[in-house]
Design a protein around this motif. Structure first.
Motif, PDB file in Angstrom:
ATOM      1  N   GLY A 319       0.855  -1.179   0.000  1.00 28.61           N
ATOM      2  CA  GLY A 319       0.000   0.000   0.000  1.00 28.61           C
ATOM      3  C   GLY A 319       0.890   1.228   0.000  1.00 28.61           C
ATOM      4  N   GLY A 320       0.269   2.399   0.042  1.00 27.93           N
ATOM      5  CA  GLY A 320       1.038   3.644   0.004  1.00 27.93           C
ATOM      6  C   GLY A 320       2.039   3.764   1.139  1.00 27.93           C
ATOM      7  N   GLY A 321       1.709   3.186   2.299  1.00 24.39           N
ATOM      8  CA  GLY A 321       2.568   3.334   3.466  1.00 24.39           C
ATOM      9  C   GLY A 321       3.511   2.161   3.699  1.00 24.39           C
ATOM     10  N   THR A 322       3.510   1.198   2.781  1.00 29.99           N
ATOM     11  CA  THR A 322       4.347   0.007   2.946  1.00 29.99           C
ATOM     12  C   THR A 322       5.819   0.396   3.114  1.00 29.99           C
ATOM     13  N   ILE A 323       6.466  -0.172   4.120  1.00 27.24           N
ATOM     14  CA  ILE A 323       7.846   0.213   4.446  1.00 27.24           C
ATOM     15  C   ILE A 323       8.838  -0.572   3.579  1.00 27.24           C
ATOM     16  N   ILE A 324       9.783   0.158   2.950  1.00 30.70           N
ATOM     17  CA  ILE A 324      10.812  -0.451   2.113  1.00 30.70           C
ATOM     18  C   ILE A 324      12.127  -0.402   2.883  1.00 30.70           C
ATOM     19  N   ARG A 325      12.785  -1.539   2.990  1.00 35.40           N
ATOM     20  CA  ARG A 325      14.079  -1.561   3.679  1.00 35.40           C
ATOM     21  C   ARG A 325      15.173  -1.962   2.701  1.00 35.40           C
ATOM     22  N   ILE A 326      16.182  -1.089   2.557  1.00 35.79           N
ATOM     23  CA  ILE A 326      17.293  -1.376   1.641  1.00 35.79           C
ATOM     24  C   ILE A 326      18.555  -1.601   2.463  1.00 35.79           C
ATOM     25  N   GLN A 327      19.216  -2.741   2.226  1.00 36.50           N
ATOM     26  CA  GLN A 327      20.453  -3.026   2.964  1.00 36.50           C
ATOM     27  C   GLN A 327      21.660  -2.473   2.205  1.00 36.50           C
ATOM     28  N   ASP A 328      22.817  -2.483   2.888  1.00 31.61           N
ATOM     29  CA  ASP A 328      24.027  -1.915   2.302  1.00 31.61           C
ATOM     30  C   ASP A 328      24.431  -2.621   1.009  1.00 31.61           C
ATOM     31  N   ASN A 329      24.175  -3.925   0.941  1.00 37.61           N
ATOM     32  CA  ASN A 329      24.575  -4.674  -0.259  1.00 37.61           C
ATOM     33  C   ASN A 329      23.565  -4.538  -1.398  1.00 37.61           C
ATOM     34  N   GLY A 330      22.575  -3.699  -1.219  1.00 31.69           N
ATOM     35  CA  GLY A 330      21.633  -3.452  -2.302  1.00 31.69           C
ATOM     36  C   GLY A 330      20.399  -4.343  -2.269  1.00 31.69           C
ATOM     37  N   GLU A 331      20.389  -5.349  -1.366  1.00 30.19           N
ATOM     38  CA  GLU A 331      19.183  -6.180  -1.256  1.00 30.19           C
ATOM     39  C   GLU A 331      18.103  -5.392  -0.529  1.00 30.19           C
ATOM     40  N   PHE A 332      16.850  -5.725  -0.814  1.00 29.30           N
ATOM     41  CA  PHE A 332      15.776  -4.956  -0.185  1.00 29.30           C
ATOM     42  C   PHE A 332      14.565  -5.824   0.117  1.00 29.30           C
ATOM     43  N   THR A 333      13.711  -5.320   1.013  1.00 30.92           N
ATOM     44  CA  THR A 333      12.438  -5.987   1.281  1.00 30.92           C
ATOM     45  C   THR A 333      11.309  -4.970   1.133  1.00 30.92           C
ATOM     46  N   ILE A 334      10.147  -5.489   0.715  1.00 34.57           N
ATOM     47  CA  ILE A 334       8.957  -4.651   0.572  1.00 34.57           C
ATOM     48  C   ILE A 334       7.946  -5.114   1.611  1.00 34.57           C
ATOM     49  N   VAL A 386      13.299  -1.717  -6.860  1.00 34.86           N
ATOM     50  CA  VAL A 386      12.216  -1.836  -5.876  1.00 34.86           C
ATOM     51  C   VAL A 386      10.874  -1.605  -6.569  1.00 34.86           C
ATOM     52  N   TYR A 387      10.846  -0.568  -7.400  1.00 36.35           N
ATOM     53  CA  TYR A 387       9.579  -0.222  -8.051  1.00 36.35           C
ATOM     54  C   TYR A 387       9.108  -1.344  -8.977  1.00 36.35           C
ATOM     55  N   VAL A 388      10.064  -1.893  -9.748  1.00 40.51           N
ATOM     56  CA  VAL A 388       9.723  -3.009 -10.638  1.00 40.51           C
ATOM     57  C   VAL A 388       9.135  -4.157  -9.820  1.00 40.51           C
ATOM     58  N   ASN A 389       9.736  -4.420  -8.656  1.00 38.35           N
ATOM     59  CA  ASN A 389       9.245  -5.477  -7.776  1.00 38.35           C
ATOM     60  C   ASN A 389       7.846  -5.200  -7.247  1.00 38.35           C
ATOM     61  N   MET A 390       7.601  -3.936  -6.874  1.00 35.34           N
ATOM     62  CA  MET A 390       6.272  -3.555  -6.381  1.00 35.34           C
ATOM     63  C   MET A 390       5.216  -3.813  -7.449  1.00 35.34           C
ATOM     64  N   VAL A 391       5.550  -3.397  -8.672  1.00 32.23           N
ATOM     65  CA  VAL A 391       4.595  -3.556  -9.773  1.00 32.23           C
ATOM     66  C   VAL A 391       4.367  -5.042 -10.060  1.00 32.23           C
ATOM     67  N   GLU A 392       5.446  -5.824  -9.963  1.00 31.37           N
ATOM     68  CA  GLU A 392       5.299  -7.265 -10.204  1.00 31.37           C
ATOM     69  C   GLU A 392       4.368  -7.926  -9.192  1.00 31.37           C
ATOM     70  N   LEU A 393       4.441  -7.459  -7.942  1.00 30.68           N
ATOM     71  CA  LEU A 393       3.535  -7.998  -6.914  1.00 30.68           C
ATOM     72  C   LEU A 393       2.089  -7.821  -7.345  1.00 30.68           C
ATOM     73  N   VAL A 394       1.798  -6.628  -7.852  1.00 35.89           N
ATOM     74  CA  VAL A 394       0.424  -6.327  -8.274  1.00 35.89           C
ATOM     75  C   VAL A 394       0.071  -7.146  -9.521  1.00 35.89           C
ATOM     76  N   GLU A 395       1.030  -7.220 -10.463  1.00 35.66           N
ATOM     77  CA  GLU A 395       0.757  -7.969 -11.693  1.00 35.66           C
ATOM     78  C   GLU A 395       0.498  -9.448 -11.411  1.00 35.66           C
ATOM     79  N   GLU A 396       1.244  -9.982 -10.452  1.00 32.28           N
ATOM     80  CA  GLU A 396       1.060 -11.393 -10.116  1.00 32.28           C
ATOM     81  C   GLU A 396      -0.330 -11.621  -9.516  1.00 32.28           C
ATOM     82  N   ALA A 397      -0.752 -10.709  -8.642  1.00 31.96           N
ATOM     83  CA  ALA A 397      -2.078 -10.824  -8.028  1.00 31.96           C
ATOM     84  C   ALA A 397      -3.168 -10.697  -9.095  1.00 31.96           C
TER      85      ALA A 397
END
Lengths: 526, 364
Positions: A319-334, A386-397
């Motif tokens: 959602g709009g407020g979903t927290i994105i965490r980016i680590q130093d090595n470039g990996e991230f979670t949504i 991150v954005y591509v991943n967010m969009v993919e989540l929606v596309e998959e659903a």
């Protein structure tokens, strides 16, 4: 004379309201915070749209409310009625007693007055055994003064209501007309435990529904508005306030349904996929002939398995407020966690510390919101990923909800819909209609009135044509009773499913009829 | 001997749904019956088949009729008790223990409910090692054990003892009586001696179901891949991984027949799996090759949770993993293949064991 209508949708985070004219043109809209007591939030939103629209109050003729009152009461186990549970069906069904399989705290809350009475029917309408009326009289005397609501479930009552009706009459005879009684045949379809659970939950929220209805009506009155009040229900249609306080369980999923119906109206599409992007999650649902597609799977409410009318939805943690965490090595979670309604304080573009999905969209120039300079320093290459991943989540659903691989149109609604791009994979067209932020309140305001029946017919005896006709006329009667205009009724859904391993071509037929609200003057004339 | 309680029953229900290979009906109501019986009467005693005396009488308990009816008119619980009493009177012998006739669906759970209710031991053995739709599709039939004397019972207290000349008549009379009795009855067919069960049954099925269910449950808690865990437990093979792209269903003569198409993902990209089912999943193939065919087991698992998906539950878009599991060697005999092989179900292919298909593949 022009007439106006109010639509209100109470969600977990926001209470949305709109005021429409008779052509469903939006004259005013608002989004305000949902309050703990719910009623204050409704009143605030309602007052704002009435003041903004500045139309004559006496011409506001209808008020539609979609509310989470009952859902919250069930989930929080608060303000529930004191109930008795009566199952008519012994000697059958004793191997699975009422409340088996529901969470322990609900068993405790509802398990004090549980009765199993001899009676019930076979699939073909024969009695299993005669109804034990003496037992029902003694139960009525035992629970007198101890409970204020009764759930009655009889075996195969979707085929014949006789024993439930008789039990209802006996309870009223002893306990008076005011006792609230929920009959399972009014609540659900074949499948004893699921229908019984839904009936029990229904019985447990009649007081909550009553006070919500009273609160809403009083709020309207205090604003000088004397409108006919309706409640939105799970299937995207309205019910009269009288019906809603009897069968409040039908309101529990009206929120997502309202946004689907609103999306259909705003986009002028009858068949499409709708993505409702909220603060914490996005709900993806399907419109079939302007109504939500209903789930065929068992639906749990407050941990209890039920089998009745609910929209088929996938909820994803974006959602709009979903927290994105980016680590130093470039990996991230949504997510899956979110800053929720605190977006205005906690997200970076509003001066906060948290990187949210909205911040990512702003940083990439997808959305113009807040202060973009506050996210300008972020590494765009990672944000793009991150954005591509967010969009993919929606596309998959979206893909999961499609019934075929052909591209379909998608309607984006909800406060967070700006997050999503103009093009999506597997989608023929992305629509973002005006007022899509308050689609749910609009869905509430424009709803039709419906009636539905679901019964088993033995086709070798009645014939398919006649069975369908019978089912249709019963569904239409239901709709008229719920407040629909008899002149405007159409059958919106017919489904017949043959039962496996059964003789005589036994078939379950489900029919839904819907139509516009009957106007005041119709009622006067008739 | 082993005592099992509610958690084991929950695990067994998941394992039973997996070995049910898409069919067998929803075990949900059977599971609730077992849970309630444990609450009311105490835990269940499980026996290994080797712990049964050779001359002891053992009798399975199962349901007959329409699952839809049973979901509305749930059993009383005493039906099978009455059926067992009549069987005992007829045979002049006490029933020593009960056991499941099949693995999968509601029938895998009913003996557990009965075992708790009567304090009657449940033998860890069944007659299929999976689920099949017809009366003669049990390993007992392969060894010439009769389905009769059989008993039917309803919740009203009616029971009926059947002595018939063959299985066709058993099926015919029992179905007609079931309809009169209200569309769903409890039955006991294929009662036999302990020796019979040792020789002709499939051993350790409840233990296997429990281990499957437990490994899926624990995999979720421990964040490991549940499908790998399941494959280890059942000596199975991953056949395919993809997304359901089409389902074509029709109900014919009481069977839910159809074909599901699954579009490959990851290393299966560009391939499509066709899954053919008649209540159970019976054949899996791609355009190029046969992957697995009855009586070997084909299970469809949710790619995320590892939980089994039934034929009714398969929906467009579902991400799934299709696995193949070798059936019990008893089914791989000539009579076994004749009874439950691909040609019996109308598929024009020869049976080849899944482990061989996986190794070399049978090109079309």
């Amino acid at each position: 004379m022009d007439t106006f209508r109010i639509g209100i949708d109470v969600g977990g985070t926001h209470t949305d309201a709109v005021l429409l004219d008779q052509n469903n043109k939006v004259l005013s809209e608002t989004k305000s915070a949902t309050t703990d007591d719910v009623a204050t939030g409704i009143y605030t939103a309602m007052k704002k749209i009435i003041d903004d629209a500045n139309v004559p109050r006496e011409q506001i003729k209808y008020a539609m409310l979609g509310t989470t009152h009952c859902t919250n009461a069930i989930v929080e186990r608060k303000r529930l009625n004191k109930i008795a549970i009566i199952r008519v069906g012994a000697p059958a069904t004793l191997a699975v007693k009422p409340l088996i399989g529901v969470p322990d705290d609900l068993r405790e809350a509802f398990g004090k007055y549980v009765y199993l009475v001899r009676g019930g029917h076979e699939f073909d309408g024969r009695e299993i055994v005669a109804l034990d009326e003496d037992h029902l009289y003694s139960i009525a005397n035992e629970i007198k003064g101890k409970v204020d609501s009764i759930a009655i479930t009889s075996v195969f009552s979707p085929v014949t209501q006789a024993h439930e009706q008789k039990a209802n009459d006996i309870m009223k005879e002893i306990l008076g007309e005011d006792i609230a009684i929920s009959l399972s045949s009014e609540v659900g379809s074949v499948g004893l435990l699921e229908r019984e659970n839904a009936t029990i939950l229904n019985a447990s929220v009649v007081n909550v529904a009553k006070s919500a209805a009273d609160g809403f009506i009083n709020a309207l009155k205090s604003e000088g508005i004397h409108a006919r009040v309706f409640f939105g229900q799970n299937d995207g249609t309205l019910m009269s306030v009288e019906y809603a306080v009897k069968y409040p369980i039908f309101t529990v999923a009206c929120g997502p349904t309202n946004s689907l119906r609103g999306a259909s109206y705003l986009s002028n599409l009858s068949d499409a996929i709708v993505v409702d992007v909220g603060g914490t999650t996005s709900d993806v649902g399907v419109l079939v002939q302007s109504f939500p597609r209903e789930s065929s799977l068992a639906v749990e409410i407050g941990g209890a398995r039920t089998n009745f009318r609910m929209p088929d939805l996938i909820s994803i943690g974006l959602g709009g407020g979903t927290i994105i965490r980016i680590q130093d090595n470039g990996e991230f979670t949504i997510g899956p966690d979110s800053v929720g309604y605190q977006l205005q304080e906690k997200s970076m573009i509003f001066g906060g510390e948290m990187l949210t999905a909205t911040d990512v969209a702003v940083a990439l120039g997808k959305v113009d919101l807040g202060d973009a300079s506050k996210v300008a320093h972020l590494d765009k290459a990672i944000l793009r990923k991150v954005y591509v991943n967010m969009v993919e989540l929606v596309e998959e659903a979206i893909d999961k909800m499609k019934t075929s691989s052909a591209p379909v149109p998608v309607v984006l609604v909800g406060g967070g819909n700006v997050l999503l791009p103009e093009e999506l994979n597997g989608v023929s067209e992305v629509l973002r209609p005006a007022h899509s932020g308050v689609a749910n309140a609009i869905g509430s305001a424009i709803s039709q009135v419906s009636g539905q029946i679901e019964k088993i017919f033995v086709l070798d005896e009645v014939g398919r044509e006649k069975a369908l006709e019978l089912a249709k006329s019963q569904a239409m009667t239901e709709a008229i009773n719920a407040g629909a205009d008899p002149e405007d009724l159409v059958i919106v859904d017919v489904e017949d499913v043959p039962l496996a391993y059964m003789p005589g071509n036994a078939t379950r037929i489900r029919v839904k009829a819907a139509g516009a609200l009957a106007r005041e003057k119709d009622k006067v004339i008739k | 001997m082993r005592i099992i309680g509610k958690q084991e029953v929950e695990d067994i229900a998941i394992g039973a749904a997996l070995l049910g290979t898409g069919g067998g009906g929803d075990p949900y109501i059977g599971k609730l019956m077992a849970l309630q019986a444990i609450e009311e009467y105490g835990e269940i005693t499980l026996l290994d088949v080797d712990e049964i005396p050779d001359d002891a009488l053992v009798a399975p308990s199962s349901m007959m009729g329409a699952p839809t009816v049973m979901l509305e008119k749930a059993p009383n619980g005493e039906e099978t008790v009455a059926a067992f009493r009549q069987l005992e009177a007829h045979l002049g012998k006490k029933i020593y223990a009960t056991f499941p006739i099949e693995a999968g669906g509601v029938n895998s759970m009913l003996p557990l409910a009965l075992g708790a209710r009567l304090g009657l031991p449940v033998v860890d053995a069944d007659g299929m090692g999976r689920a099949f739709p017809e009366l003669q599709m049990v390993t007992f039939y392969l060894d010439g054990i009769s389905a009769t004397p059989a008993v039917l019972a309803d919740e009203k207290g009616n029971t009926m003892l059947l002595s018939t000349i063959d299985n066709v008549w058993t099926e015919r009379i029992a179905r007609a009586a079931t309809i009169e009795m209200g569309g769903s009855t409890m039955t006991s067919m294929y009662s036999m001696t302990g020796k019979n069960l040792k020789d002709s049954g499939i051993k350790g099925i409840l233990k296997l179901e429990e281990e499957i269910g437990k490994s899926i449950r624990l995999a979720k808690l421990n964040n490991v891949n549940s499908i790998d865990e399941v494959l280890k437990k059942v000596d199975g093979f991953e056949l395919f991984r993809g997304k359901v792209s089409d389902i074509n269903r029709k109900t014919e003569t009481g069977f839910a027949r159809g074909i599901a198409s699954i579009e490959g993902l990851n290393e299966y990209k560009e391939q499509t799996l066709q899954l053919r089912f008649q209540n159970e999943h019976l054949l899996a193939e791609t355009e190029q090759r046969l992957l697995c065919v009855t009586p070997d087991l084909i299970a469809v698992l949710d790619a995320e949770t590892g939980l089994p998906i039934t034929t009714e539950g398969i929906r467009y878009g579902a991400r799934c993993v299709v696995i193949g599991i070798p059936c019990h060697p008893k089914w791989r005999t000539e009579k076994g293949i004749e009874t439950v092989g691909p040609r019996y179900f109308g598929y024009d292919v020869d049976y080849t064991p899944v482990e061989e298909l996986v190794k070399k593949g049978v090109a079309y």
